[in-house]
Scaffold this motif. Structure first.
Motif, PDB file in Angstrom:
ATOM      1  N   GLY A 121      -2.969  -6.348   6.888  1.00 35.64           N
ATOM      2  CA  GLY A 121      -4.037  -5.772   7.689  1.00 35.64           C
ATOM      3  C   GLY A 121      -4.242  -4.282   7.504  1.00 35.64           C
ATOM      4  O   GLY A 121      -4.894  -3.641   8.319  1.00 35.64           O
ATOM      5  N   VAL A 122      -3.716  -3.713   6.439  1.00 37.62           N
ATOM      6  CA  VAL A 122      -3.826  -2.275   6.214  1.00 37.62           C
ATOM      7  C   VAL A 122      -5.150  -1.961   5.522  1.00 37.62           C
ATOM      8  O   VAL A 122      -5.427  -2.448   4.437  1.00 37.62           O
ATOM      9  N   ALA A 123      -5.957  -1.152   6.178  1.00 37.09           N
ATOM     10  CA  ALA A 123      -7.228  -0.718   5.585  1.00 37.09           C
ATOM     11  C   ALA A 123      -6.965   0.438   4.632  1.00 37.09           C
ATOM     12  O   ALA A 123      -6.085   1.268   4.877  1.00 37.09           O
ATOM     13  N   ALA A 158       6.548   1.340   8.558  1.00 42.88           N
ATOM     14  CA  ALA A 158       7.556   0.421   8.007  1.00 42.88           C
ATOM     15  C   ALA A 158       8.960   0.942   8.290  1.00 42.88           C
ATOM     16  O   ALA A 158       9.867   0.162   8.625  1.00 42.88           O
ATOM     17  N   GLY A 159       9.171   2.245   8.151  1.00 45.39           N
ATOM     18  CA  GLY A 159      10.475   2.840   8.429  1.00 45.39           C
ATOM     19  C   GLY A 159      10.866   2.719   9.894  1.00 45.39           C
ATOM     20  O   GLY A 159      12.024   2.414  10.221  1.00 45.39           O
ATOM     21  N   ILE A 160       9.917   2.944  10.779  1.00 34.27           N
ATOM     22  CA  ILE A 160      10.184   2.807  12.215  1.00 34.27           C
ATOM     23  C   ILE A 160      10.590   1.377  12.545  1.00 34.27           C
ATOM     24  O   ILE A 160      11.581   1.138  13.252  1.00 34.27           O
ATOM     25  N   LEU A 161       9.827   0.416  12.020  1.00 33.47           N
ATOM     26  CA  LEU A 161      10.145  -0.988  12.300  1.00 33.47           C
ATOM     27  C   LEU A 161      11.490  -1.398  11.713  1.00 33.47           C
ATOM     28  O   LEU A 161      12.240  -2.159  12.336  1.00 33.47           O
ATOM     29  N   PRO A 207       0.828  -1.211   0.000  1.00 33.01           N
ATOM     30  CA  PRO A 207       0.000   0.000   0.000  1.00 33.01           C
ATOM     31  C   PRO A 207       0.864   1.263   0.000  1.00 33.01           C
ATOM     32  O   PRO A 207       1.798   1.370   0.784  1.00 33.01           O
ATOM     33  N   GLU A 208       0.539   2.176  -0.901  1.00 32.17           N
ATOM     34  CA  GLU A 208       1.297   3.422  -0.999  1.00 32.17           C
ATOM     35  C   GLU A 208       0.603   4.489  -0.146  1.00 32.17           C
ATOM     36  O   GLU A 208      -0.001   5.429  -0.668  1.00 32.17           O
TER      37      GLU A 208
END
Length: 138
Positions: free
Chosen positions: A34-36, A14-17, A5-6
């Motif tokens: 799981g991204v709505a 994602a960057g934090i992880l 997902p963009e």
């Protein structure tokens, strides 16, 4: 990321992880499934989880149970009180589809909605799906 997902909040998480894995010794990866997401049009389209095609590919044709429903949003109800409780296509412009896996207790793996404010509704379902919601929970 290709095939992901963009969405800005997704990229931030994602960057934090990634930073935590690279510099903090953590192992948690981003869960993109799981991204709505919502397409903001006069009748919004919102979804979370697998598409019908993805679910078929993962679980096979016999491994799924799909439920669909036409509905009227609550905001439309007062002027449409004469309509029956279960509207027909001519009486309702909104639609919901729930994809479940019966072999996993009816766990919901996909939800798709078209209608007013579905972006808000699907956010709640995203959390419930993350926690393992089933068709019986609906």
């Amino acid at each position: 990321l290709e095939g992901r997902p963009e969405l800005t909040p997704v990229a931030i998480q994602a960057g934090i992880l990634l930073a935590r894995r690279l510099f903090g010794g953590r192992v948690l990866r981003m869960d993109y499934e799981g991204v709505a997401t919502t397409v903001f049009t006069p009748l919004e389209y919102s979804c979370v989880g697998l598409s019908g095609e993805e679910a078929l590919e993962r679980y096979g044709e016999g491994g799924l149970e799909v439920f669909t429903q036409l509905y009227r949003p609550l905001e439309w109800s007062p002027p449409a009180m004469a309509y029956p409780a279960k509207p027909t296509r001519a009486e309702a412009a909104c639609y919901a589809k729930v994809i479940t896996v019966p072999s996993e207790g009816g766990r919901i793996v996909g939800l798709h909605m078209v209608g007013d404010n579905t972006g808000e509704v699907v956010q709640g379902f995203a959390l419930s799906m993350k926690l393992g919601a089933t068709k019986a929970d609906l």
